[in-house]
Design a protein around this motif. Structure first.
Motif, PDB file in Angstrom:
ATOM      1  N   LYS A 161      44.054  42.417  46.715  1.00 47.36           N
ATOM      2  CA  LYS A 161      45.026  42.454  45.610  1.00 47.36           C
ATOM      3  C   LYS A 161      46.087  43.527  45.866  1.00 47.36           C
ATOM      4  O   LYS A 161      47.277  43.303  45.714  1.00 47.36           O
ATOM      5  CB  LYS A 161      44.309  42.764  44.286  1.00 47.36           C
ATOM      6  CG  LYS A 161      43.530  41.607  43.721  1.00 47.36           C
ATOM      7  CD  LYS A 161      42.944  41.925  42.359  1.00 47.36           C
ATOM      8  CE  LYS A 161      41.573  42.559  42.445  1.00 47.36           C
ATOM      9  NZ  LYS A 161      40.907  42.746  41.156  1.00 47.36           N
ATOM     10  N   ASN A 166      36.728  43.055  41.734  1.00 47.44           N
ATOM     11  CA  ASN A 166      36.412  41.613  41.727  1.00 47.44           C
ATOM     12  C   ASN A 166      36.755  40.973  40.369  1.00 47.44           C
ATOM     13  O   ASN A 166      36.806  41.660  39.355  1.00 47.44           O
ATOM     14  CB  ASN A 166      34.919  41.424  42.016  1.00 47.44           C
ATOM     15  CG  ASN A 166      34.498  42.283  43.206  1.00 47.44           C
ATOM     16  OD1 ASN A 166      35.057  42.166  44.282  1.00 47.44           O
ATOM     17  ND2 ASN A 166      33.560  43.190  42.996  1.00 47.44           N
ATOM     18  N   ASN A 167      36.986  39.687  40.397  1.00 50.03           N
ATOM     19  CA  ASN A 167      37.092  38.842  39.181  1.00 50.03           C
ATOM     20  C   ASN A 167      38.343  39.008  38.320  1.00 50.03           C
ATOM     21  O   ASN A 167      38.547  38.251  37.388  1.00 50.03           O
ATOM     22  CB  ASN A 167      35.892  39.035  38.239  1.00 50.03           C
ATOM     23  CG  ASN A 167      34.580  38.786  38.955  1.00 50.03           C
ATOM     24  OD1 ASN A 167      34.567  38.022  39.914  1.00 50.03           O
ATOM     25  ND2 ASN A 167      33.530  39.431  38.539  1.00 50.03           N
ATOM     26  N   TYR A 168      39.160  39.969  38.521  1.00 56.36           N
ATOM     27  CA  TYR A 168      40.354  40.142  37.682  1.00 56.36           C
ATOM     28  C   TYR A 168      41.592  40.185  38.582  1.00 56.36           C
ATOM     29  O   TYR A 168      41.480  40.517  39.759  1.00 56.36           O
ATOM     30  CB  TYR A 168      40.286  41.447  36.873  1.00 56.36           C
ATOM     31  CG  TYR A 168      39.065  41.537  35.982  1.00 56.36           C
ATOM     32  CD1 TYR A 168      39.099  41.043  34.690  1.00 56.36           C
ATOM     33  CD2 TYR A 168      37.888  42.096  36.455  1.00 56.36           C
ATOM     34  CE1 TYR A 168      37.973  41.104  33.872  1.00 56.36           C
ATOM     35  CE2 TYR A 168      36.751  42.168  35.651  1.00 56.36           C
ATOM     36  CZ  TYR A 168      36.801  41.672  34.356  1.00 56.36           C
ATOM     37  OH  TYR A 168      35.684  41.737  33.574  1.00 56.36           O
ATOM     38  N   ASN A 169      42.776  39.931  37.974  1.00 54.52           N
ATOM     39  CA  ASN A 169      43.969  40.007  38.837  1.00 54.52           C
ATOM     40  C   ASN A 169      44.628  41.390  38.792  1.00 54.52           C
ATOM     41  O   ASN A 169      45.665  41.604  39.383  1.00 54.52           O
ATOM     42  CB  ASN A 169      44.976  38.886  38.537  1.00 54.52           C
ATOM     43  CG  ASN A 169      45.469  38.927  37.116  1.00 54.52           C
ATOM     44  OD1 ASN A 169      44.919  39.652  36.295  1.00 54.52           O
ATOM     45  ND2 ASN A 169      46.501  38.177  36.817  1.00 54.52           N
ATOM     46  N   PHE A 170      44.024  42.328  38.064  1.00 56.07           N
ATOM     47  CA  PHE A 170      44.493  43.713  38.135  1.00 56.07           C
ATOM     48  C   PHE A 170      43.547  44.509  39.029  1.00 56.07           C
ATOM     49  O   PHE A 170      42.440  44.035  39.339  1.00 56.07           O
ATOM     50  CB  PHE A 170      44.620  44.351  36.741  1.00 56.07           C
ATOM     51  CG  PHE A 170      43.359  44.311  35.909  1.00 56.07           C
ATOM     52  CD1 PHE A 170      42.406  45.299  36.017  1.00 56.07           C
ATOM     53  CD2 PHE A 170      43.123  43.256  35.013  1.00 56.07           C
ATOM     54  CE1 PHE A 170      41.256  45.269  35.245  1.00 56.07           C
ATOM     55  CE2 PHE A 170      41.976  43.210  34.244  1.00 56.07           C
ATOM     56  CZ  PHE A 170      41.034  44.221  34.361  1.00 56.07           C
ATOM     57  N   THR A 171      43.987  45.711  39.463  1.00 57.53           N
ATOM     58  CA  THR A 171      43.125  46.506  40.356  1.00 57.53           C
ATOM     59  C   THR A 171      42.400  47.633  39.619  1.00 57.53           C
ATOM     60  O   THR A 171      41.257  47.951  39.942  1.00 57.53           O
ATOM     61  CB  THR A 171      43.946  47.166  41.483  1.00 57.53           C
ATOM     62  OG1 THR A 171      45.132  47.699  40.922  1.00 57.53           O
ATOM     63  CG2 THR A 171      44.249  46.194  42.610  1.00 57.53           C
ATOM     64  N   GLY A 224      51.899  43.902  43.150  1.00 58.43           N
ATOM     65  CA  GLY A 224      52.725  42.761  43.551  1.00 58.43           C
ATOM     66  C   GLY A 224      53.647  43.164  44.686  1.00 58.43           C
ATOM     67  O   GLY A 224      53.749  44.352  45.039  1.00 58.43           O
ATOM     68  N   TYR A 226      48.733  46.178  37.854  1.00 60.28           N
ATOM     69  CA  TYR A 226      48.805  44.883  38.551  1.00 60.28           C
ATOM     70  C   TYR A 226      49.683  45.050  39.784  1.00 60.28           C
ATOM     71  O   TYR A 226      50.863  45.365  39.660  1.00 60.28           O
ATOM     72  CB  TYR A 226      49.449  43.827  37.653  1.00 60.28           C
ATOM     73  CG  TYR A 226      48.649  43.497  36.409  1.00 60.28           C
ATOM     74  CD1 TYR A 226      47.850  42.365  36.361  1.00 60.28           C
ATOM     75  CD2 TYR A 226      48.705  44.331  35.285  1.00 60.28           C
ATOM     76  CE1 TYR A 226      47.116  42.058  35.224  1.00 60.28           C
ATOM     77  CE2 TYR A 226      47.966  44.035  34.151  1.00 60.28           C
ATOM     78  CZ  TYR A 226      47.177  42.902  34.123  1.00 60.28           C
ATOM     79  OH  TYR A 226      46.447  42.608  32.994  1.00 60.28           O
ATOM     80  N   GLY A 228      38.040  42.616  47.575  1.00 61.92           N
ATOM     81  CA  GLY A 228      38.882  42.162  46.469  1.00 61.92           C
ATOM     82  C   GLY A 228      39.981  43.156  46.163  1.00 61.92           C
ATOM     83  O   GLY A 228      41.155  42.795  45.980  1.00 61.92           O
TER      84      GLY A 228
END
Ligand SMILES: Cc1cc2nc3c(=O)[nH]c(=O)nc-3n(C[C@H](O)[C@H](O)[C@H](O)COP(=O)(O)OP(=O)(O)OC[C@H]3O[C@@H](n4cnc5c(N)ncnc54)[C@H](O)[C@@H]3O)c2cc1C
Length: 392
Positions: free
Chosen positions: A158, A289-294, A321, A319, A154
């Motif tokens: 990301k 896991n489970n979040y869109n931040f690291t 990108g 986050y 994960g």
């Protein structure tokens, strides 16, 4: 012509090159496009701590020359960096070690796995995740798959914007080992320190030299077309220099003539909270896991390291990108993308440099399109000066 050089970029690389040449009697004009020195190591003081504007910077090295140099410009406080990953509702020490295994696996399985690990590897050694994934033993292979799924998959997806991190250069995943001991420190290096007065102050002291002039808010664009291999000088901001050391992006230097190099960027979301090590056990908390931040960074730990009793903390959530110079949030190039396509493109730019190498040297993290830790960036800057045609 007078001994005068230009340095573009006031990060660690540019600042060290500027200092070394100033000490050798050169006049140095240092140009920086941002409003501050120190590049990505830039920090500012908040809540008796230092917040690092471009992500947390933890200094670690085993390079004696680097450490000896830095000691001239700052006092240092020991800081053994710790990282915990939030896995299935618990914080687990990273890199994954026998200490992590005690948290994630039931006791009967722990004993069996430890026995098997010690049957294959020496206590105290560290191995790559691939060793476990390739293991013929079922328990060790299962452990490898567990660590890969819960720690690597994960987070790396990301961070690098890929579905399958196994498609990345192996070096990316190999950076984080699996440890066959109970060590919960993140780094292995001999020296692990934070500069007592912060990185910006450290760089300011490096640049304190009568022969160095600093120009902030100057985005330097070099007219490469006018440079031939017989040129004895280079013009920057209407001034002539014997040589320019450029620490910006190599594709930008060539006006993206062969396309843009790919980078990952970060968005930093700030908040504040009561300092609470029982809730947030380390400066760096990974959320694979489970979040869109690291990760979440708790700068209260720097305050604690500096000898304060922090009440409040600055928290920063990261986050990742895709870097895009036109984006409002992902417009800083942080991590070069490690793919063979990206490497090929960089090599083409590097080849183009040969024809102008008499008057320009491209270096640093962005110039060499490499992820360089601070100590590696410093050592590489020493090498640039040692090998410069101006010195030989
Ligand atoms: C999120 C993150 C976390 C990190 N954490 C760690 C860590 O914990 N430990 C560690 O050892 N290392 C860490 N690093 C690596 C560290 O940031 C680098 O080693 C260091 O920044 C390299 O310095 P540099 O001078 O080469 O590059 P930079 O710091 O990027 O400096 C380059 C400078 O050049 C300027 N510039 C570029 N183009 C131009 C132009 N055309 N005109 C004028 N100025 C220009 C830029 O504005 C910038 O200030 C981290 C890096 C990132 C991205």
């Amino acid at each position: 012509m007078k001994k005068k050089i230009a340095v573009i970029g006031a990060g660690l690389t540019g600042s060290i090159i500027a200092r070394k040449f100033a000490e050798k009697g050169y006049k140095v004009d240092l140009y920086e496009k941002r409003s501050h020195i120190a590049g990505n190591c830039f920090d500012n003081k908040e809540f008796n701590s230092f917040t690092h504007k471009y992500g947390p910077h933890l200094f670690h090295t085993s390079n004696e020359r680097v450490m000896e140099f830095l000691k001239n410009f700052s006092d240092f406080v020991p800081y053994p960096h710790k990282v915990n990953a939030f896995i299935d509702g618990q914080f687990v020490p990273i890199p994954f070690s026998l200490a992590s295994l005690k948290i994630t696996h039931p006791e009967f399985l722990q004993k069996r796995i430890v026995q098997k690990l010690l049957g294959e590897y020496k206590f105290g050694s560290q191995i790559t995740i691939f060793k476990l994934l390739d293991s013929v033993d079922k328990d060790l292979k299962n452990l490898g798959e567990y660590i890969y799924d819960k720690v690597f998959l994960g987070y790396s997806s990301k961070q690098w914007g890929v579905k399958n991190p196994l498609d990345l250069d192996k070096g990316v995943l190999n950076r984080i080992p699996v440890r066959i001991n109970n060590d919960t420190n993140y780094f292995n290096d001999k020296y692990q320190f934070l500069p007592k007065d912060g990185y910006t102050s450290l760089v300011k002291n490096i640049l304190k030299h009568p022969k160095i002039n600093i120009f902030l808010n100057r985005n330097v664009q070099i007219e490469l077309n006018s440079i031939t291999s017989s040129c004895e000088s280079i013009k920057i901001n209407h001034k002539n220099y014997l040589h320019a050391f450029f620490t910006g992006m190599i594709d930008e230097l060539f006006a993206f003539s062969m396309g843009e190099l790919e980078y990952r960027s970060l968005f930093f979301k700030k908040s504040e909270a009561i300092f609470s090590p029982s809730t947030r056990p380390s400066l760096q908390l990974n959320y694979p896991n489970n979040y869109n931040f690291t990760r979440i960074i708790d700068y209260g730990f720097i305050s604690k390291t500096l000898g304060f009793k922090p009440l409040k903390s600055r928290l920063v959530t990261e986050y990742p990108g895709r870097f895009d110079r036109k984006s409002e949030i992902f417009n800083q190039a942080f991590y070069p993308l490690f793919t063979s396509k990206a490497k090929d493109k960089y090599n083409k730019y590097k080849l183009k440099l040969k024809s102008v190498s008499k008057v320009i040297t491209v270096c640093g993290r962005l110039g060499t399109y490499r992820y360089l830790d601070m100590d590696d960036a410093i050592a590489a800057a020493f090498a640039v000066v040692d090998n410069s045609i101006l010195i030989k």
